[in-house]
Design a protein around this motif. Structure first.
Motif, PDB file in Angstrom:
ATOM      1  N   HIS A  39      44.651  44.091  26.351  1.00  0.00           N
ATOM      2  CA  HIS A  39      45.365  45.275  25.837  1.00  0.00           C
ATOM      3  C   HIS A  39      44.684  45.592  24.414  1.00  0.00           C
ATOM      4  O   HIS A  39      44.544  44.927  23.596  1.00  0.00           O
ATOM      5  CB  HIS A  39      46.729  44.909  25.436  1.00  0.00           C
ATOM      6  N   LEU A  40      44.119  46.856  24.320  1.00  0.00           N
ATOM      7  CA  LEU A  40      43.717  47.233  23.007  1.00  0.00           C
ATOM      8  C   LEU A  40      44.679  48.038  22.112  1.00  0.00           C
ATOM      9  O   LEU A  40      45.627  48.338  22.301  1.00  0.00           O
ATOM     10  CB  LEU A  40      42.666  48.430  23.315  1.00  0.00           C
ATOM     11  N   PHE A  41      44.269  47.330  20.730  1.00  0.00           N
ATOM     12  CA  PHE A  41      45.355  47.686  19.821  1.00  0.00           C
ATOM     13  C   PHE A  41      44.461  48.083  18.511  1.00  0.00           C
ATOM     14  O   PHE A  41      43.396  47.744  18.223  1.00  0.00           O
ATOM     15  CB  PHE A  41      45.969  46.667  19.035  1.00  0.00           C
ATOM     16  N   PRO A  42      44.630  49.313  17.968  1.00  0.00           N
ATOM     17  CA  PRO A  42      44.078  49.776  16.786  1.00  0.00           C
ATOM     18  C   PRO A  42      44.480  48.771  15.654  1.00  0.00           C
ATOM     19  O   PRO A  42      45.253  47.995  15.629  1.00  0.00           O
ATOM     20  CB  PRO A  42      44.469  51.165  16.293  1.00  0.00           C
ATOM     21  N   LEU A  43      43.227  48.401  15.007  1.00  0.00           N
ATOM     22  CA  LEU A  43      43.375  47.360  13.791  1.00  0.00           C
ATOM     23  C   LEU A  43      44.494  47.574  13.048  1.00  0.00           C
ATOM     24  O   LEU A  43      45.269  46.672  12.677  1.00  0.00           O
ATOM     25  CB  LEU A  43      41.962  47.400  12.884  1.00  0.00           C
ATOM     26  N   ALA A  44      45.106  48.682  12.693  1.00  0.00           N
ATOM     27  CA  ALA A  44      46.091  48.956  12.011  1.00  0.00           C
ATOM     28  C   ALA A  44      47.425  48.396  12.759  1.00  0.00           C
ATOM     29  O   ALA A  44      48.390  48.365  12.065  1.00  0.00           O
ATOM     30  CB  ALA A  44      46.315  50.507  11.742  1.00  0.00           C
ATOM     31  N   GLN A  45      47.474  48.228  13.736  1.00  0.00           N
ATOM     32  CA  GLN A  45      48.505  47.485  14.909  1.00  0.00           C
ATOM     33  C   GLN A  45      48.438  45.973  14.984  1.00  0.00           C
ATOM     34  O   GLN A  45      48.873  45.706  16.013  1.00  0.00           O
ATOM     35  CB  GLN A  45      48.638  48.366  15.981  1.00  0.00           C
ATOM     36  N   ALA A  46      47.640  45.497  14.070  1.00  0.00           N
ATOM     37  CA  ALA A  46      47.531  44.154  14.298  1.00  0.00           C
ATOM     38  C   ALA A  46      48.696  43.166  14.452  1.00  0.00           C
ATOM     39  O   ALA A  46      48.944  42.425  15.289  1.00  0.00           O
ATOM     40  CB  ALA A  46      46.634  43.503  13.173  1.00  0.00           C
ATOM     41  N   ASN A  47      49.845  43.593  13.691  1.00  0.00           N
ATOM     42  CA  ASN A  47      51.073  42.953  13.621  1.00  0.00           C
ATOM     43  C   ASN A  47      51.881  43.223  14.882  1.00  0.00           C
ATOM     44  O   ASN A  47      52.322  42.364  15.518  1.00  0.00           O
ATOM     45  CB  ASN A  47      51.931  43.449  12.504  1.00  0.00           C
ATOM     46  N   GLU A  48      51.784  44.518  15.492  1.00  0.00           N
ATOM     47  CA  GLU A  48      52.312  44.801  16.611  1.00  0.00           C
ATOM     48  C   GLU A  48      51.741  44.056  17.669  1.00  0.00           C
ATOM     49  O   GLU A  48      52.651  43.757  18.808  1.00  0.00           O
ATOM     50  CB  GLU A  48      52.467  46.461  16.970  1.00  0.00           C
ATOM     51  N   ALA A  49      50.393  43.859  17.977  1.00  0.00           N
ATOM     52  CA  ALA A  49      49.805  43.076  18.918  1.00  0.00           C
ATOM     53  C   ALA A  49      50.302  41.801  18.697  1.00  0.00           C
ATOM     54  O   ALA A  49      50.721  41.231  19.881  1.00  0.00           O
ATOM     55  CB  ALA A  49      48.246  43.445  18.761  1.00  0.00           C
ATOM     56  N   LEU A  50      50.422  41.032  17.727  1.00  0.00           N
ATOM     57  CA  LEU A  50      50.763  39.760  17.362  1.00  0.00           C
ATOM     58  C   LEU A  50      52.309  39.648  18.099  1.00  0.00           C
ATOM     59  O   LEU A  50      52.684  38.555  18.598  1.00  0.00           O
ATOM     60  CB  LEU A  50      50.700  39.197  16.133  1.00  0.00           C
ATOM     61  N   GLU A  51      53.019  40.544  17.719  1.00  0.00           N
ATOM     62  CA  GLU A  51      54.365  40.551  18.199  1.00  0.00           C
ATOM     63  C   GLU A  51      54.529  40.476  19.425  1.00  0.00           C
ATOM     64  O   GLU A  51      55.459  39.664  20.331  1.00  0.00           O
ATOM     65  CB  GLU A  51      55.275  41.677  17.431  1.00  0.00           C
ATOM     66  N   ALA A  52      54.036  41.401  20.380  1.00  0.00           N
ATOM     67  CA  ALA A  52      53.837  41.444  21.613  1.00  0.00           C
ATOM     68  C   ALA A  52      53.407  40.227  22.431  1.00  0.00           C
ATOM     69  O   ALA A  52      53.871  39.834  23.316  1.00  0.00           O
ATOM     70  CB  ALA A  52      52.985  42.636  22.121  1.00  0.00           C
TER      71      ALA A  52
END
Length: 45
Positions: free
Chosen positions: A17-30
């Protein structure tokens, strides 16, 4: 049988799953909440 002989015979499904760097917190939460299995990749936009 050695691992290198056995590995090609085992079906492995990968999921990325690709996440923009600005969404690092959302990626970690997911990942922590088990919303998907696999890897989260942070990308620079």
């Amino acid at each position: 049988m050695e691992f290198l002989e056995l590995a090609p015979k085992i079906p492995v499904k990968t999921e990325t799953h690709l996440f923009p760097l600005a969404q690092a917190n959302e990626a970690l939460e997911a990942l922590r909440n088990g919303k998907f299995q696999g890897a989260a990749v942070l990308v620079m936009e």
